[in-house]
Design an enzyme around this catalytic site. Structure first.
Site, PDB file in Angstrom:
ATOM      1  N   ASP A  82       0.865  -1.027  -0.014  1.00  0.00           N
ATOM      2  CA  ASP A  82      -0.053   0.016  -0.053  1.00  0.00           C
ATOM      3  C   ASP A  82       0.955   1.287   0.044  1.00  0.00           C
ATOM      4  O   ASP A  82       2.065   1.193   0.733  1.00  0.00           O
ATOM      5  CB  ASP A  82      -0.846  -0.075   1.317  1.00  0.00           C
ATOM      6  CG  ASP A  82      -1.919   1.142   1.267  1.00  0.00           C
ATOM      7  OD1 ASP A  82      -1.833   1.868   0.587  1.00  0.00           O
ATOM      8  OD2 ASP A  82      -2.634   1.050   2.227  1.00  0.00           O
ATOM      9  N   SER A  83       0.609   2.198  -0.644  1.00  0.00           N
ATOM     10  CA  SER A  83       1.137   3.462  -0.917  1.00  0.00           C
ATOM     11  C   SER A  83       1.493   4.326   0.324  1.00  0.00           C
ATOM     12  O   SER A  83       2.406   5.130   0.430  1.00  0.00           O
ATOM     13  CB  SER A  83       0.792   4.314  -1.959  1.00  0.00           C
ATOM     14  OG  SER A  83      -0.466   4.889  -1.427  1.00  0.00           O
ATOM     15  N   GLY A 124      -1.216   5.987   1.441  1.00  0.00           N
ATOM     16  CA  GLY A 124      -2.187   7.154   1.252  1.00  0.00           C
ATOM     17  C   GLY A 124      -3.283   6.920   2.418  1.00  0.00           C
ATOM     18  O   GLY A 124      -3.511   7.851   2.909  1.00  0.00           O
ATOM     19  N   TYR A 125      -3.602   5.719   2.904  1.00  0.00           N
ATOM     20  CA  TYR A 125      -4.563   5.620   3.719  1.00  0.00           C
ATOM     21  C   TYR A 125      -3.975   5.914   5.094  1.00  0.00           C
ATOM     22  O   TYR A 125      -4.891   6.708   5.820  1.00  0.00           O
ATOM     23  CB  TYR A 125      -5.248   4.177   3.941  1.00  0.00           C
ATOM     24  CG  TYR A 125      -6.037   3.856   5.210  1.00  0.00           C
ATOM     25  CD1 TYR A 125      -7.497   4.279   4.924  1.00  0.00           C
ATOM     26  CD2 TYR A 125      -5.800   3.454   6.103  1.00  0.00           C
ATOM     27  CE1 TYR A 125      -8.304   4.059   5.520  1.00  0.00           C
ATOM     28  CE2 TYR A 125      -6.756   3.220   7.250  1.00  0.00           C
ATOM     29  CZ  TYR A 125      -8.035   3.676   7.052  1.00  0.00           C
ATOM     30  OH  TYR A 125      -9.042   3.222   8.089  1.00  0.00           O
ATOM     31  N   ASP A 145      -2.130   8.111  -3.521  1.00  0.00           N
ATOM     32  CA  ASP A 145      -3.790   8.750  -3.710  1.00  0.00           C
ATOM     33  C   ASP A 145      -4.039   9.500  -2.631  1.00  0.00           C
ATOM     34  O   ASP A 145      -3.398   9.381  -1.352  1.00  0.00           O
ATOM     35  CB  ASP A 145      -4.729   7.605  -3.882  1.00  0.00           C
ATOM     36  CG  ASP A 145      -4.920   6.652  -3.042  1.00  0.00           C
ATOM     37  OD1 ASP A 145      -3.903   6.410  -2.032  1.00  0.00           O
ATOM     38  OD2 ASP A 145      -5.967   6.140  -2.729  1.00  0.00           O
ATOM     39  N   GLN A 198     -10.998   6.732  -6.925  1.00  0.00           N
ATOM     40  CA  GLN A 198     -11.561   7.407  -5.679  1.00  0.00           C
ATOM     41  C   GLN A 198     -12.708   8.218  -6.075  1.00  0.00           C
ATOM     42  O   GLN A 198     -13.337   7.741  -7.348  1.00  0.00           O
ATOM     43  CB  GLN A 198     -10.414   8.334  -5.225  1.00  0.00           C
ATOM     44  CG  GLN A 198      -9.315   7.764  -4.361  1.00  0.00           C
ATOM     45  CD  GLN A 198      -9.706   7.320  -3.083  1.00  0.00           C
ATOM     46  OE1 GLN A 198     -10.898   7.249  -2.746  1.00  0.00           O
ATOM     47  NE2 GLN A 198      -8.587   6.384  -2.377  1.00  0.00           N
ATOM     48  N   GLY A 215     -11.251   4.114  -0.464  1.00  0.00           N
ATOM     49  CA  GLY A 215     -12.315   5.069  -0.250  1.00  0.00           C
ATOM     50  C   GLY A 215     -13.567   4.184   0.041  1.00  0.00           C
ATOM     51  O   GLY A 215     -14.357   5.074   0.237  1.00  0.00           O
ATOM     52  N   ASP A 234      -8.138  -7.293   1.126  1.00  0.00           N
ATOM     53  CA  ASP A 234      -7.021  -7.312   2.111  1.00  0.00           C
ATOM     54  C   ASP A 234      -7.804  -6.627   3.252  1.00  0.00           C
ATOM     55  O   ASP A 234      -8.719  -5.616   3.118  1.00  0.00           O
ATOM     56  CB  ASP A 234      -5.803  -6.428   1.840  1.00  0.00           C
ATOM     57  CG  ASP A 234      -5.947  -4.858   2.200  1.00  0.00           C
ATOM     58  OD1 ASP A 234      -5.523  -4.473   2.988  1.00  0.00           O
ATOM     59  OD2 ASP A 234      -6.625  -4.432   1.034  1.00  0.00           O
ATOM     60  N   CYS A 247      -8.111 -27.579   8.800  1.00  0.00           N
ATOM     61  CA  CYS A 247      -7.009 -26.836   9.323  1.00  0.00           C
ATOM     62  C   CYS A 247      -6.381 -27.492  10.547  1.00  0.00           C
ATOM     63  O   CYS A 247      -7.271 -27.537  11.510  1.00  0.00           O
ATOM     64  CB  CYS A 247      -7.641 -25.372   9.558  1.00  0.00           C
ATOM     65  SG  CYS A 247      -6.402 -24.233  10.143  1.00  0.00           S
TER      66      CYS A 247
END
EC number: 2.4.2.29
Length: 376
Positions: A92-93, A95-96, A146, A194, A221, A271, A311
């Site tokens: 992730d860049s 931005g969040y 972003d 966005q 967003g 994610d 599992c």
């Protein structure tokens, strides 16, 4: 990076595909465990492979930039070598995270000036240096920088924010064109749609992003506080305007039923921190519904944590023992709950894929959503 669309569902917009990267294949739809600082909380890399069966994990540029820092990551040869994960990584860049620092950041055309949550030091994130940072981290999939507007913002703010995101995207693309992949493998850009919850802005943004012909596309967003029905409505709108021959990634979403509904709308990648964050707090997502393992009703329940899927963690330990660990404050409790939740999420998307291919996804999904929402 290549994306091969293998099957479209004939009753919904769900699809099964395969992403091929230099670090391996990813079968879609897929859920990506979040390893914010290069580590999925409470779960080691061997467990991610053998128990969770993760195919790709996510790291975060903001956090990795601050700790351990880009110099150390470059000396290590990138995040893959630093943390020992030899499968695909998406970053992730940041931005969040910049969005979440609203009280200590300033947005300008150049980029965002923000204060570190660690020591208060001031930093600048621009489209150019965020691309350079993700190059140094070494992710297979890197996100465009972003601005993420808050839920419920006014139209004029959402429009200006979207336009800024588009201008920043063009700068991201230019920076990548003028720099080279690091560490000997390909790094692929995903732009981000966005536009908040305004149909014309979302449509415009999706079409603008689609015109860039990137390796894949993301929808941002829509996990910042809006109602579920709005999230579904605008996810579908975005998917309808994004190319069918590229993977679509819905960022930061969400609950198991959110993921199933997102798959039905045409999303391929997801994610969320929810499986591990909620797990550490005693909330389990299971094939039968949601469990608060701290509840006294589980104190003498010696059945497996979750018998609904294969599992080793879920089948080996009992609900009573897991509750005991949480009540006693044992670290193992959070680890086992995180393994249960992550394993379940990966099982869920794997089965969604199987039902898409088999042609009965819609009926299976509808029954599963009802079951998964139950509070046990």
């Amino acid at each position: 990076m290549q994306f091969h669309l293998q099957k479209n569902d004939n009753q919904t917009k769900a699809r099964a595909g395969k992403i091929t990267t230099d670090h391996g294949e990813i079968l879609t739809p897929i859920f990506m465990p979040v390893g914010t600082v290069g580590s999925v909380k409470a779960v080691n890399q061997q467990q991610l492979k053998s128990i969770v069966k993760a195919q790709i994990i996510l790291g975060n540029t903001y956090h990795l930039y601050l700790r351990p820092g880009i110099e150390i990551l470059e000396q290590a040869g990138g995040l893959h070598r630093f943390n020992g994960w030899d499968r695909p990584i998406l970053t992730d860049s940041g931005g969040y995270q910049v969005f979440s620092l609203a009280g200590t950041r300033k947005i300008k055309e150049e980029g965002v000036i923000f204060q570190s949550h660690i020591d208060g030091s001031r930093h600048l994130f621009s489209p150019e240096n965020v691309m350079d940072t993700q190059r140094s981290i070494g992710a297979d999939i890197i996100m465009a920088f972003d601005e993420c507007p808050p839920a419920g913002c006014e139209y004029i703010y959402a429009k200006k924010s979207m336009q800024l995101t588009h201008r920043w995207l063009d700068r991201c693309i230019q920076q990548l064109a003028e720099t080279e992949d690091k560490y000997g493998y390909t790094q692929n850009l995903f732009p981000i749609v966005q536009g908040s919850t305004f149909k014309d802005l979302r449509t415009e943004s999706a079409q603008y992003i689609a015109s860039k012909d990137a390796a894949g596309n993301a929808i941002g967003g829509l996990s910042v506080g809006e109602p579920e029905d709005k999230m579904y409505e605008f996810t579908e709108l975005c998917c309808d305007n994004l190319p069918t021959d590229k993977p679509r990634y819905l960022m930061g979403v969400g609950t198991p039923w959110n993921i199933l509904e997102g798959i039905a709308l045409g999303v391929d990648m997801f994610d969320c921190v929810m499986p591990t964050r909620n797990g550490r707090n005693g909330m389990l997502f299971t094939t039968q519904g949601v469990i608060n393992i701290r509840n006294k009703k589980w104190a003498t329940d010696f059945s497996s944590i979750d018998e609904g899927f294969d599992c080793e963690t879920s089948n080996f330990y009992s609900k009573a023992y897991l509750r005991h660990l949480f009540i006693s404050g044992e670290l193992l409790g959070g680890q086992l709950a995180s393994l249960q939740n992550l394993s379940f999420y990966l099982w869920l998307v794997e089965n969604a894929r199987k039902h898409i291919i088999a042609g009965d996804f819609k009926s299976w999904k509808e029954a599963m959503v009802v079951k998964l929402k139950q509070r046990l």
